[in-house]
Design a protein around this motif. Structure first.
Motif, mmCIF file in Angstrom:
data_model
loop_
_atom_site.group_PDB
_atom_site.id
_atom_site.type_symbol
_atom_site.label_atom_id
_atom_site.label_comp_id
_atom_site.label_asym_id
_atom_site.label_seq_id
_atom_site.Cartn_x
_atom_site.Cartn_y
_atom_site.Cartn_z
ATOM 1 N N LYS A 80 -2.699 -11.316 -6.554
ATOM 2 C CA LYS A 80 -3.481 -11.848 -7.670
ATOM 3 C C LYS A 80 -3.806 -10.779 -8.715
ATOM 4 C CE LYS A 80 -5.686 -15.807 -5.375
ATOM 5 N NZ LYS A 80 -4.795 -15.898 -4.228
ATOM 6 N N HIS A 81 -3.883 -9.520 -8.294
ATOM 7 C CA HIS A 81 -4.193 -8.432 -9.222
ATOM 8 C C HIS A 81 -2.989 -8.018 -10.063
ATOM 9 C CE1 HIS A 81 -8.032 -7.681 -7.101
ATOM 10 N NE2 HIS A 81 -8.363 -7.024 -8.196
ATOM 11 N N CYS A 82 -1.774 -8.258 -9.549
ATOM 12 C CA CYS A 82 -0.576 -7.696 -10.177
ATOM 13 C C CYS A 82 0.078 -8.664 -11.160
ATOM 14 C CB CYS A 82 0.420 -7.287 -9.100
ATOM 15 S SG CYS A 82 -0.152 -5.867 -8.120
ATOM 16 N N ASP A 83 0.836 -8.078 -12.097
ATOM 17 C CA ASP A 83 1.533 -8.865 -13.116
ATOM 18 C C ASP A 83 2.738 -9.586 -12.542
ATOM 19 O OD1 ASP A 83 0.177 -7.865 -15.791
ATOM 20 O OD2 ASP A 83 0.521 -6.097 -14.542
ATOM 21 N N VAL A 84 3.378 -8.961 -11.556
ATOM 22 C CA VAL A 84 4.557 -9.534 -10.911
ATOM 23 C C VAL A 84 4.391 -9.380 -9.403
ATOM 24 C CG1 VAL A 84 7.070 -9.482 -10.700
ATOM 25 C CG2 VAL A 84 5.999 -8.826 -12.853
ATOM 26 N N THR A 85 4.741 -10.417 -8.656
ATOM 27 C CA THR A 85 4.696 -10.328 -7.198
ATOM 28 C C THR A 85 6.077 -10.575 -6.624
ATOM 29 O OG1 THR A 85 2.393 -11.056 -7.055
ATOM 30 C CG2 THR A 85 3.737 -11.299 -5.076
ATOM 31 N N LEU A 86 6.558 -9.614 -5.843
ATOM 32 C CA LEU A 86 7.811 -9.770 -5.107
ATOM 33 C C LEU A 86 7.424 -10.054 -3.663
ATOM 34 C CD1 LEU A 86 9.861 -6.771 -6.589
ATOM 35 C CD2 LEU A 86 9.813 -9.162 -7.345
ATOM 36 N N CYS A 87 7.460 -11.316 -3.301
ATOM 37 C CA CYS A 87 7.003 -11.738 -1.971
ATOM 38 C C CYS A 87 8.173 -11.762 -0.998
ATOM 39 C CB CYS A 87 6.336 -13.112 -2.048
ATOM 40 S SG CYS A 87 5.669 -13.653 -0.462
ATOM 41 N N ILE A 88 8.107 -10.926 0.039
ATOM 42 C CA ILE A 88 9.189 -10.852 1.026
ATOM 43 C C ILE A 88 9.009 -11.875 2.146
ATOM 44 C CG2 ILE A 88 9.647 -8.426 0.515
ATOM 45 C CD1 ILE A 88 8.111 -7.650 3.016
#
Length: 329
Positions: free
Chosen positions: A135-143
């Motif tokens: 939620k804090h980040c601009d982009v999330t790369l979810c593995i």
């Protein structure tokens, strides 16, 4: 003492589980999030600051090292040290790459809050896209929620392998987009056998742009050639040029001795063109030193002219230059 029993089948299973974990990332690679992460990394005007704690931090150090070696300035920032002064390493124009499988580590969240206040762009690599980190980040790369290969299911194994593979994919895709060359790579790896193999002729030859080169017109006599090249470095061979200044051949010490042995004193009045080896082998400054060594070995020669795009001499390299940087041909 009883001999321990090693479950080899289980060891195979660990490899298979980790391989499946990495393979599961293929869907993420084609996502808009991954493309956005590539754009942020490529367009970063500062450094990519990689951060993580525990095993994720160890993986983060490797990802940062890979980025730095392939053209993306990067360094690692420990989240605990960051709040004790190292936050000063983060500057405007940087991008933060934050690694946390659970995405709820207090130290990481605290750091993300501080980074966000500076307006720094952030990329999360996590297994939980509903986490506070995401939620804090601009982009999330979810593995994804990967099951660990550990017998107890707790030691980070599959998750850290997946993070590392994803970091490699990010770093190397940006490297390719930058058109990062073997010569660029060699500049960052001058030491060791790997760097030696990637060093170019231009980096290894014993001549600078303003050096006087052992170059003579092919129309001169050997006597005139001796006077012209007296005092020049690398007098084991001279490069003969035509009227346009282009390489026409090479006159080596062996060529000179052969002329003298056959013609005695009269050899000094011979033209360079008569004694030289025409159509000699040559390289450019961009040729890898390892390729030059292969030419030395194949043709059993000791000197190679170095020419520019117009085939005009810009230097000379000999086998000792290559040997000194431990290039294996």
């Amino acid at each position: 003492m009883d001999k321990p029993h090693f479950d080899i089948e289980y060891a195979r299973n660990v490899i298979e589980i980790e391989a499946r974990g990495v393979e599961s990332l293929l869907g993420l690679i084609g996502s808009e999030d991954f493309s956005h992460a590539l754009e942020l990394t490529y367009s970063c005007r500062g450094a990519v600051i990689v951060t993580g704690i525990g095993k994720a931090g160890i993986v983060g150090r490797k990802i940062s090292a890979t980025m730095a070696s392939v053209g993306t300035p990067s360094h690692f920032l420990h989240p605990v040290e960051a709040v004790h002064g190292d936050l000063g390493r983060v500057r405007p124009g940087d991008v933060v790459l934050a690694l946390s499988f659970g995405g709820e580590t207090d130290e990481m969240i605290r750091l993300m809050n501080l980074v966000k206040q500076q307006g720094i762009k952030m990329i999360a690599v996590t297994g939980n896209d509903d986490s506070r980190l995401a939620k804090h980040c601009d982009v999330t790369l979810c593995i994804g929620k990967l099951a660990e290969a550990c017998p107890l299911g707790v030691a980070p194994t599959v998750s850290t392998t997946a993070m590392l593979a994803l970091g490699d994919a990010l770093a190397l895709t940006v490297m390719k987009a930058r058109e990062f060359t073997a010569e660029d790579y060699a500049r960052y790896h001058p030491g060791g056998s790997l760097g030696a193999k990637l060093i170019t002729v231009g980096q290894s030859m014993d001549f600078k742009r303003d050096d006087e080169l052992p170059v003579v017109p092919m129309t001169e006599t050997l006597k005139e050639m001796l006077k012209e090249t007296k005092g020049l470095k690398r007098r084991g061979a001279v490069m003969a040029v035509d009227g346009d200044g282009k390489l026409a051949g090479i006159l080596t010490d062996a060529d000179f001795r052969r002329a003298v042995s056959q013609h005695a004193e009269a050899a000094l009045e011979m033209k360079v063109a008569q004694a030289m080896t025409p159509d000699c082998k040559y390289v450019t400054e961009e040729t890898l030193a390892a390729e030059a060594m292969a030419i030395f070995h194949k043709y059993r020669i000791d000197d190679l002219p170095v020419v520019d795009g117009d085939k005009k001499p810009v230097g000379m390299i000999d086998v000792q230059d290559i040997v000194s940087i431990k290039v294996v041909g």
